[in-house]
Motif scaffolding. Structure first.
Motif, PDB file in Angstrom:
ATOM      1  N   PHE A 203      28.155   1.704  36.876  1.00 20.57           N
ATOM      2  CA  PHE A 203      28.000   2.771  35.896  1.00 20.57           C
ATOM      3  C   PHE A 203      29.360   3.343  35.511  1.00 20.57           C
ATOM      4  CE2 PHE A 203      27.753   4.564  40.126  1.00 20.57           C
ATOM      5  CZ  PHE A 203      28.564   5.685  40.068  1.00 20.57           C
ATOM      6  N   LEU A 204      29.383   3.949  34.334  1.00 20.99           N
ATOM      7  CA  LEU A 204      30.601   4.593  33.847  1.00 20.99           C
ATOM      8  C   LEU A 204      30.715   6.013  34.373  1.00 20.99           C
ATOM      9  CD1 LEU A 204      30.340   3.419  30.105  1.00 20.99           C
ATOM     10  CD2 LEU A 204      31.688   2.379  31.942  1.00 20.99           C
ATOM     11  N   ARG A 205      29.597   6.697  34.453  1.00 21.20           N
ATOM     12  CA  ARG A 205      29.530   8.068  34.957  1.00 21.20           C
ATOM     13  C   ARG A 205      28.082   8.401  35.230  1.00 21.20           C
ATOM     14  NH1 ARG A 205      29.176  12.224  29.982  1.00 21.20           N
ATOM     15  NH2 ARG A 205      28.069  10.865  28.520  1.00 21.20           N
ATOM     16  N   PHE A 206      27.857   9.455  35.988  1.00 17.32           N
ATOM     17  CA  PHE A 206      26.478   9.889  36.204  1.00 17.32           C
ATOM     18  C   PHE A 206      26.458  11.375  36.519  1.00 17.32           C
ATOM     19  CE2 PHE A 206      27.535   9.725  40.649  1.00 17.32           C
ATOM     20  CZ  PHE A 206      26.578  10.487  41.318  1.00 17.32           C
ATOM     21  N   GLN A 207      25.293  11.976  36.361  1.00 17.42           N
ATOM     22  CA  GLN A 207      25.134  13.375  36.714  1.00 17.42           C
ATOM     23  C   GLN A 207      23.747  13.611  37.290  1.00 17.42           C
ATOM     24  OE1 GLN A 207      25.635  15.568  32.930  1.00 17.42           O
ATOM     25  NE2 GLN A 207      23.443  16.034  32.968  1.00 17.42           N
ATOM     26  N   THR A 208      23.617  14.702  38.022  1.00 15.14           N
ATOM     27  CA  THR A 208      22.339  15.079  38.611  1.00 15.14           C
ATOM     28  C   THR A 208      22.019  16.509  38.201  1.00 15.14           C
ATOM     29  OG1 THR A 208      23.426  15.889  40.629  1.00 15.14           O
ATOM     30  CG2 THR A 208      22.671  13.595  40.606  1.00 15.14           C
ATOM     31  N   GLN A 209      20.744  16.826  38.150  1.00 11.16           N
ATOM     32  CA  GLN A 209      20.318  18.176  37.820  1.00 11.16           C
ATOM     33  C   GLN A 209      18.888  18.393  38.297  1.00 11.16           C
ATOM     34  OE1 GLN A 209      20.923  17.094  33.647  1.00 11.16           O
ATOM     35  NE2 GLN A 209      18.909  17.970  33.209  1.00 11.16           N
ATOM     36  N   PRO A 210      18.519  19.632  38.587  1.00 11.42           N
ATOM     37  CA  PRO A 210      17.153  19.897  39.030  1.00 11.42           C
ATOM     38  C   PRO A 210      16.178  19.837  37.857  1.00 11.42           C
ATOM     39  CG  PRO A 210      18.356  21.945  38.828  1.00 11.42           C
ATOM     40  CD  PRO A 210      19.351  20.845  38.571  1.00 11.42           C
ATOM     41  N   THR A 211      14.949  19.508  38.142  1.00 12.77           N
ATOM     42  CA  THR A 211      13.921  19.552  37.107  1.00 12.77           C
ATOM     43  C   THR A 211      13.467  20.996  36.930  1.00 12.77           C
ATOM     44  OG1 THR A 211      12.213  19.060  38.760  1.00 12.77           O
ATOM     45  CG2 THR A 211      13.144  17.197  37.543  1.00 12.77           C
ATOM     46  N   ILE A 212      12.705  21.252  35.903  1.00 18.91           N
ATOM     47  CA  ILE A 212      12.344  22.610  35.509  1.00 18.91           C
ATOM     48  C   ILE A 212      11.537  23.324  36.598  1.00 18.91           C
ATOM     49  CG2 ILE A 212      10.188  21.956  34.363  1.00 18.91           C
ATOM     50  CD1 ILE A 212      12.759  24.514  33.064  1.00 18.91           C
ATOM     51  N   LEU A 213      11.812  24.616  36.767  1.00 17.44           N
ATOM     52  CA  LEU A 213      11.058  25.544  37.614  1.00 17.44           C
ATOM     53  C   LEU A 213      11.230  25.343  39.120  1.00 17.44           C
ATOM     54  CD1 LEU A 213       7.647  25.640  35.659  1.00 17.44           C
ATOM     55  CD2 LEU A 213       9.545  27.265  35.505  1.00 17.44           C
ATOM     56  N   ASN A 214      12.185  24.497  39.536  1.00 23.68           N
ATOM     57  CA  ASN A 214      12.344  24.280  40.976  1.00 23.68           C
ATOM     58  C   ASN A 214      13.721  23.704  41.276  1.00 23.68           C
ATOM     59  OD1 ASN A 214      11.937  21.090  41.959  1.00 23.68           O
ATOM     60  ND2 ASN A 214      11.233  21.536  39.874  1.00 23.68           N
ATOM     61  N   ASN A 215      14.044  23.656  42.568  1.00 19.41           N
ATOM     62  CA  ASN A 215      15.284  23.033  43.001  1.00 19.41           C
ATOM     63  C   ASN A 215      15.000  21.973  44.066  1.00 19.41           C
ATOM     64  OD1 ASN A 215      18.396  23.339  44.275  1.00 19.41           O
ATOM     65  ND2 ASN A 215      18.201  23.886  42.122  1.00 19.41           N
ATOM     66  N   VAL A 216      13.770  21.469  44.039  1.00 20.74           N
ATOM     67  CA  VAL A 216      13.328  20.470  45.012  1.00 20.74           C
ATOM     68  C   VAL A 216      13.367  19.071  44.407  1.00 20.74           C
ATOM     69  CG1 VAL A 216      11.399  19.710  46.472  1.00 20.74           C
ATOM     70  CG2 VAL A 216      11.885  22.150  46.207  1.00 20.74           C
ATOM     71  N   LEU A 217      12.806  18.927  43.215  1.00 21.07           N
ATOM     72  CA  LEU A 217      12.786  17.641  42.530  1.00 21.07           C
ATOM     73  C   LEU A 217      13.981  17.539  41.589  1.00 21.07           C
ATOM     74  CD1 LEU A 217      11.373  14.961  41.886  1.00 21.07           C
ATOM     75  CD2 LEU A 217      10.045  16.186  40.137  1.00 21.07           C
ATOM     76  N   TRP A 218      14.799  16.495  41.792  1.00 18.19           N
ATOM     77  CA  TRP A 218      16.021  16.329  41.019  1.00 18.19           C
ATOM     78  C   TRP A 218      15.959  15.065  40.172  1.00 18.19           C
ATOM     79  CZ3 TRP A 218      20.800  19.199  41.298  1.00 18.19           C
ATOM     80  CH2 TRP A 218      20.689  20.373  42.063  1.00 18.19           C
ATOM     81  N   TYR A 219      16.764  15.082  39.140  1.00  9.04           N
ATOM     82  CA  TYR A 219      16.831  13.988  38.171  1.00  9.04           C
ATOM     83  C   TYR A 219      18.266  13.478  38.116  1.00  9.04           C
ATOM     84  CZ  TYR A 219      16.975  11.964  33.397  1.00  9.04           C
ATOM     85  OH  TYR A 219      17.155  11.156  32.301  1.00  9.04           O
ATOM     86  N   GLY A 220      18.419  12.168  38.126  1.00 11.39           N
ATOM     87  CA  GLY A 220      19.742  11.562  38.021  1.00 11.39           C
ATOM     88  C   GLY A 220      19.800  10.625  36.836  1.00 11.39           C
ATOM     89  N   ILE A 221      20.935  10.601  36.146  1.00 13.93           N
ATOM     90  CA  ILE A 221      21.116   9.703  35.020  1.00 13.93           C
ATOM     91  C   ILE A 221      22.518   9.107  35.096  1.00 13.93           C
ATOM     92  CG2 ILE A 221      21.727  11.692  33.557  1.00 13.93           C
ATOM     93  CD1 ILE A 221      20.714  10.028  31.145  1.00 13.93           C
ATOM     94  N   ALA A 222      22.582   7.773  35.038  1.00 13.15           N
ATOM     95  CA  ALA A 222      23.846   7.052  35.129  1.00 13.15           C
ATOM     96  C   ALA A 222      24.048   6.239  33.857  1.00 13.15           C
ATOM     97  CB  ALA A 222      23.851   6.137  36.347  1.00 13.15           C
ATOM     98  N   GLU A 223      25.205   6.390  33.249  1.00 18.27           N
ATOM     99  CA  GLU A 223      25.497   5.693  31.994  1.00 18.27           C
ATOM    100  C   GLU A 223      26.191   4.363  32.248  1.00 18.27           C
ATOM    101  OE1 GLU A 223      27.776   6.390  27.703  1.00 18.27           O
ATOM    102  OE2 GLU A 223      28.120   7.788  29.377  1.00 18.27           O
ATOM    103  N   THR A 224      25.730   3.324  31.547  1.00 20.04           N
ATOM    104  CA  THR A 224      26.391   2.025  31.539  1.00 20.04           C
ATOM    105  C   THR A 224      26.874   1.747  30.107  1.00 20.04           C
ATOM    106  OG1 THR A 224      24.394   0.745  31.018  1.00 20.04           O
ATOM    107  CG2 THR A 224      24.812   1.245  33.350  1.00 20.04           C
ATOM    108  N   GLU A 225      27.383   0.563  29.864  1.00 20.57           N
ATOM    109  CA  GLU A 225      27.871   0.237  28.527  1.00 20.57           C
ATOM    110  C   GLU A 225      26.753   0.270  27.485  1.00 20.57           C
ATOM    111  OE1 GLU A 225      30.769  -0.164  27.343  1.00 20.57           O
ATOM    112  OE2 GLU A 225      32.022  -0.287  29.133  1.00 20.57           O
ATOM    113  N   ASP A 226      25.571  -0.206  27.864  1.00 18.92           N
ATOM    114  CA  ASP A 226      24.493  -0.367  26.886  1.00 18.92           C
ATOM    115  C   ASP A 226      23.301   0.566  27.088  1.00 18.92           C
ATOM    116  OD1 ASP A 226      25.855  -2.567  25.666  1.00 18.92           O
ATOM    117  OD2 ASP A 226      25.169  -3.835  27.323  1.00 18.92           O
ATOM    118  N   GLY A 227      23.271   1.276  28.198  1.00 15.08           N
ATOM    119  CA  GLY A 227      22.099   2.098  28.451  1.00 15.08           C
ATOM    120  C   GLY A 227      22.317   3.129  29.540  1.00 15.08           C
ATOM    121  N   TYR A 228      21.188   3.666  30.028  1.00 14.56           N
ATOM    122  CA  TYR A 228      21.210   4.669  31.082  1.00 14.56           C
ATOM    123  C   TYR A 228      20.181   4.289  32.148  1.00 14.56           C
ATOM    124  CZ  TYR A 228      23.280   7.363  27.227  1.00 14.56           C
ATOM    125  OH  TYR A 228      24.041   7.771  26.163  1.00 14.56           O
ATOM    126  N   PHE A 229      20.571   4.414  33.397  1.00 18.26           N
ATOM    127  CA  PHE A 229      19.626   4.290  34.502  1.00 18.26           C
ATOM    128  C   PHE A 229      19.219   5.699  34.904  1.00 18.26           C
ATOM    129  CE2 PHE A 229      21.541   0.107  34.827  1.00 18.26           C
ATOM    130  CZ  PHE A 229      20.466  -0.689  35.223  1.00 18.26           C
TER     131      PHE A 229
END
Length: 339
Positions: A203-229
């Motif tokens: 991946f080129l970069r990635f970030q994490t953040q909590p989902t709405i209304l809580n700090n238990v369930l988190w979301y991660g997104i990693a950028e590649t050349e053509d898409g996102y994981f």
């Protein structure tokens, strides 16, 4: 943060600055002060007629340090003139009102920085959006204890030490929770980073953040050349990392990346977005920082809209928001529980 949280934080600032002198009126005026920066939503519509410009204006200058200082003098002077008359003459000083609005404006903007949306603290000198991504835009665990403490202190006389005690309780609990979310983010980021390496995702970069209304369930997104994981991870998951990564195509080639409106949208979402074609001249824009909980279509976004080009400019078409389905909400709740 959401409007209720900012009202509560502003009320606390009012109590700290003037509660001992004017009692519960300080809470009311502080609550009003806490909402002023968010009025940029309406100010933007008075200045611009393009929805992209209006969206970019939010959390801009009216959330900056410069506005906090200037606004504190303007609104402080105005409210002092309104209040300092009749029986209330000489009860307060100008500096009391300056401090009230300065505290309310600065804490409003600083709190917004902890959310994924981003805040232009240094506007108009820089459009850099400060975003620490450690707390959701709305989180009851931060807001409710603060609210309860302010409700309790309202029932005590303005010159009693119990008001100060309950104010400290509210500030301490909310601040401790905010610190917890920062520590939690550090841990979660390490979990996602380890998972990306184990799954051999370059991946080129990635970030994490909590989902709405809580700090238990988190979301991660990693950028590649053509898409996102993208993936989710709950603190209650039995596994040591995300169970599965989904690949989402960028489709950025559907529009010209040199177009100023597209560049504004890219800046707004920190480059985490994808596009889908809806018709010959209509494109669906998905801000991937705000995922939906559609288990069947991971590329869906809560914050998405259609854009259309006309007379050389893109604009956002009217949006008909559809509330989350029962199925999506059930999936969200199961994932929080680690299921």
């Amino acid at each position: 943060m959401d409007s209720l949280t900012q009202i509560i934080l502003g009320a606390a600032c009012g109590e700290a600055a003037l509660g001992k002198k004017i009692g519960n009126k300080a809470l009311l005026i502080g609550a009003l002060a806490g909402t002023i920066p968010d009025l940029d939503v309406f100010v933007g519509r008075m200045i611009y007629n393009n929805e992209i410009d209006i969206m970019a204006f939010h959390r801009g200058f009216m959330h900056s340090f410069l506005f906090a200082v200037m606004g504190a003098f303007i609104f402080g002077w105005l409210f002092y003139k309104i209040y300092d008359r009749g029986k209330r003459k000489n009860v307060t000083y100008k500096k009391d009102w300056y401090w009230l609005f300065l505290f309310a404006f600065i804490t409003h903007s600083m709190l917004d920085c902890f959310t994924p949306y981003g805040t232009q603290l240094f506007s108009p000198f820089s459009n850099y959006r400060v975003a620490f991504n450690n707390i959701a835009v709305a989180d009851p665990a931060y807001t409710l204890p603060f609210l309860i403490s302010l409700i309790v202190l309202m029932f005590f006389k303005r010159n009693t030490s119990k008001r100060k005690f309950w104010l400290k309780i509210g500030v301490c609990i909310s601040t401790c929770y905010l610190i917890f979310t920062l520590i939690n983010k550090t841990y979660i980021t390490s979990v996602f980073s380890k998972s990306l390496k184990e799954n051999n995702i370059a991946f080129l970069r990635f970030q994490t953040q909590p989902t709405i209304l809580n700090n238990v369930l988190w979301y991660g997104i990693a950028e590649t050349e053509d898409g996102y994981f993208v993936s989710f991870y709950s603190l209650l998951d039995s596994s040591s990392g995300p169970k599965e990564w989904y690949l989402i195509s960028k489709n950025h080639d559907l529009v010209s990346q040199f177009n100023s409106d597209i560049q504004t949208l890219s800046w707004f979402s920190n480059g985490y977005y994808n596009l889908t074609s809806q018709s010959s001249n209509t494109i669906r824009y998905n801000d991937l920082r705000y995922p939906s909980f559609d288990s069947e279509s991971p590329e869906n976004s809560v914050f998405s809209f259609s854009i259309q080009q006309k007379d050389g400019r893109y604009d956002i078409l009217p949006v008909n928001r559809v509330p989350p389905s029962t199925k999506d909400l059930a999936f969200f709740w199961r994932r929080i529980q680690g299921k």
